[in-house]
Design an enzyme around this catalytic site. Structure first.
Site, short mmCIF file in Angstrom:
data_model
loop_
_atom_site.label_atom_id
_atom_site.label_comp_id
_atom_site.label_asym_id
_atom_site.label_seq_id
_atom_site.Cartn_x
_atom_site.Cartn_y
_atom_site.Cartn_z
N GLY A 1 0.85 -1.19 0.00
CA GLY A 1 0.00 0.00 0.00
C GLY A 1 0.88 1.24 0.00
O GLY A 1 2.06 1.17 0.35
N GLN B 1 3.32 9.98 1.24
CA GLN B 1 4.62 9.29 1.34
C GLN B 1 5.56 9.64 0.20
O GLN B 1 6.76 9.38 0.29
CB GLN B 1 4.43 7.77 1.44
CG GLN B 1 3.77 7.33 2.75
CD GLN B 1 3.59 5.83 2.83
OE1 GLN B 1 2.65 5.29 2.29
NE2 GLN B 1 4.51 5.16 3.50
N CYS C 1 5.96 -0.32 7.74
CA CYS C 1 5.65 0.89 6.98
C CYS C 1 6.88 1.34 6.22
O CYS C 1 7.98 1.38 6.78
CB CYS C 1 5.19 2.00 7.92
SG CYS C 1 4.73 3.51 7.04
N LEU C 2 6.69 1.70 4.95
CA LEU C 2 7.82 2.15 4.12
C LEU C 2 8.44 3.42 4.69
O LEU C 2 9.60 3.71 4.42
CB LEU C 2 7.35 2.39 2.68
CG LEU C 2 6.89 1.12 1.94
CD1 LEU C 2 6.21 1.50 0.64
CD2 LEU C 2 8.06 0.19 1.69
N HIS D 1 -4.42 1.69 7.77
CA HIS D 1 -3.02 2.15 7.82
C HIS D 1 -2.81 3.32 6.84
O HIS D 1 -2.19 4.33 7.19
CB HIS D 1 -2.12 0.95 7.49
CG HIS D 1 -0.65 1.25 7.37
ND1 HIS D 1 0.29 0.73 8.23
CD2 HIS D 1 0.06 2.00 6.48
CE1 HIS D 1 1.50 1.17 7.89
NE2 HIS D 1 1.38 1.93 6.82
N GLU D 2 -3.35 3.18 5.63
CA GLU D 2 -3.15 4.22 4.60
C GLU D 2 -3.96 5.47 4.91
O GLU D 2 -3.48 6.60 4.74
CB GLU D 2 -3.53 3.69 3.21
CG GLU D 2 -2.77 2.44 2.74
CD GLU D 2 -1.26 2.56 2.89
OE1 GLU D 2 -0.72 3.69 2.93
OE2 GLU D 2 -0.59 1.52 2.98
N HIS E 1 -2.16 7.60 7.29
CA HIS E 1 -1.10 8.41 6.66
C HIS E 1 -1.66 9.76 6.18
O HIS E 1 -1.02 10.79 6.33
CB HIS E 1 -0.51 7.69 5.44
CG HIS E 1 0.62 6.77 5.75
ND1 HIS E 1 1.81 7.20 6.29
CD2 HIS E 1 0.77 5.43 5.56
CE1 HIS E 1 2.64 6.17 6.44
NE2 HIS E 1 2.02 5.07 6.00
O1 GNR Z 1 4.05 -2.65 2.55
C1 GNR Z 1 3.39 -2.48 3.58
N1 GNR Z 1 3.04 -3.56 4.33
C2 GNR Z 1 2.16 -3.49 5.38
C3 GNR Z 1 2.09 -4.58 6.25
C4 GNR Z 1 1.20 -4.58 7.30
C5 GNR Z 1 0.36 -3.50 7.48
C6 GNR Z 1 0.43 -2.41 6.64
C7 GNR Z 1 1.31 -2.41 5.59
S1 GNR Z 1 1.37 -1.05 4.51
C8 GNR Z 1 3.05 -1.12 4.03
C9 GNR Z 1 3.39 -0.07 3.01
C10 GNR Z 1 3.18 1.30 3.62
O2 GNR Z 1 3.92 1.80 4.42
N2 GNR Z 1 2.08 1.93 3.30
O3 GNR Z 1 1.81 3.12 3.86
NI NI Z 2 2.82 3.10 5.80
#
Ligand code: GNR
Ligand code: NI
Length: 165
Positions: free
Chosen positions: A25, A30, A87-88, A129-130, A133
């Site tokens: 995601g 980001q 998270c990236l 999660h997104e 952000h």
């Molecule tokens: O690649 C991603 N893997 C992930 C694993 C568990 C819960 C959320 C994520 S999202 C993350 C990529 C990212 O940072 N998206 O904002």
């Molecule tokens: Ni993330």
């Protein structure tokens, strides 16, 4: 409020960046764009017609890109679900996050069509999660003070090591 060619160009750029990372995601913020746009690929898309069956033990990951403009959560379950998140934007740190297990969501898809659906599992984890952000919230903000502090020290150490490299 609307998905035009400029938003679609952003979505395509984000998808490239996400596959390249790689991640499942990505939120526009980001990559430095403050529009409320998210892309995701959890795999398991429709198998292309005429595709060869997988060899024994071979993992098939069929791409399934999804696009979201102005995502919102309309309802969340009291029941929760724990998932080990990464998270990236927080390199090399993973921890268990507890979130609502099911959420009713709304968004505009790549064609600008409004979609409303109830989702669960990894899709619901990633959606929340997104969306976080877009609101300036990271998964470590859902952890206890102790775990968040531990995460920050680890991230700072990773960053120092990367600078030295
Ligand atoms: O690649 C991603 N893997 C992930 C694993 C568990 C819960 C959320 C994520 S999202 C993350 C990529 C990212 O940072 N998206 O904002
Ligand atoms: Ni993330």
């Amino acid at each position: 409020d609307a998905v035009d060619d400029s938003v679609r160009a952003l979505m395509d750029d984000m998808l490239d960046t996400m596959y390249d990372a790689p991640g499942i995601g990505l939120a526009a913020v980001q990559i430095g764009d403050l529009r409320r746009v998210v892309v995701m690929d959890l795999g398991d898309g429709p198998v292309p017609e005429g595709a060869a069956p997988p060899a024994d033990g071979e993992e098939v990951r069929v791409p399934n890109p999804r696009f979201f403009a102005n995502p919102e959560v309309l309802w969340q379950s009291d029941e929760t679900y724990c998932y080990e998140e990464g998270c990236l934007s927080i390199p090399e740190y993973f921890d268990e996050v507890e979130r609502p297990a099911r959420v009713r969501v709304a968004y505009l898809d790549r064609e600008g069509q409004r979609v409303e659906e109830e989702i669960e599992g990894l899709y619901a984890v990633c959606f929340q999660h997104e969306l976080d952000h877009l609101n300036g919230v990271l998964f470590i903000d859902h952890l206890s003070r102790l775990r968040r502090d531990r995460a920050m020290s680890k991230v700072k150490k990773t960053m120092r090591l990367r600078e030295d490299a």
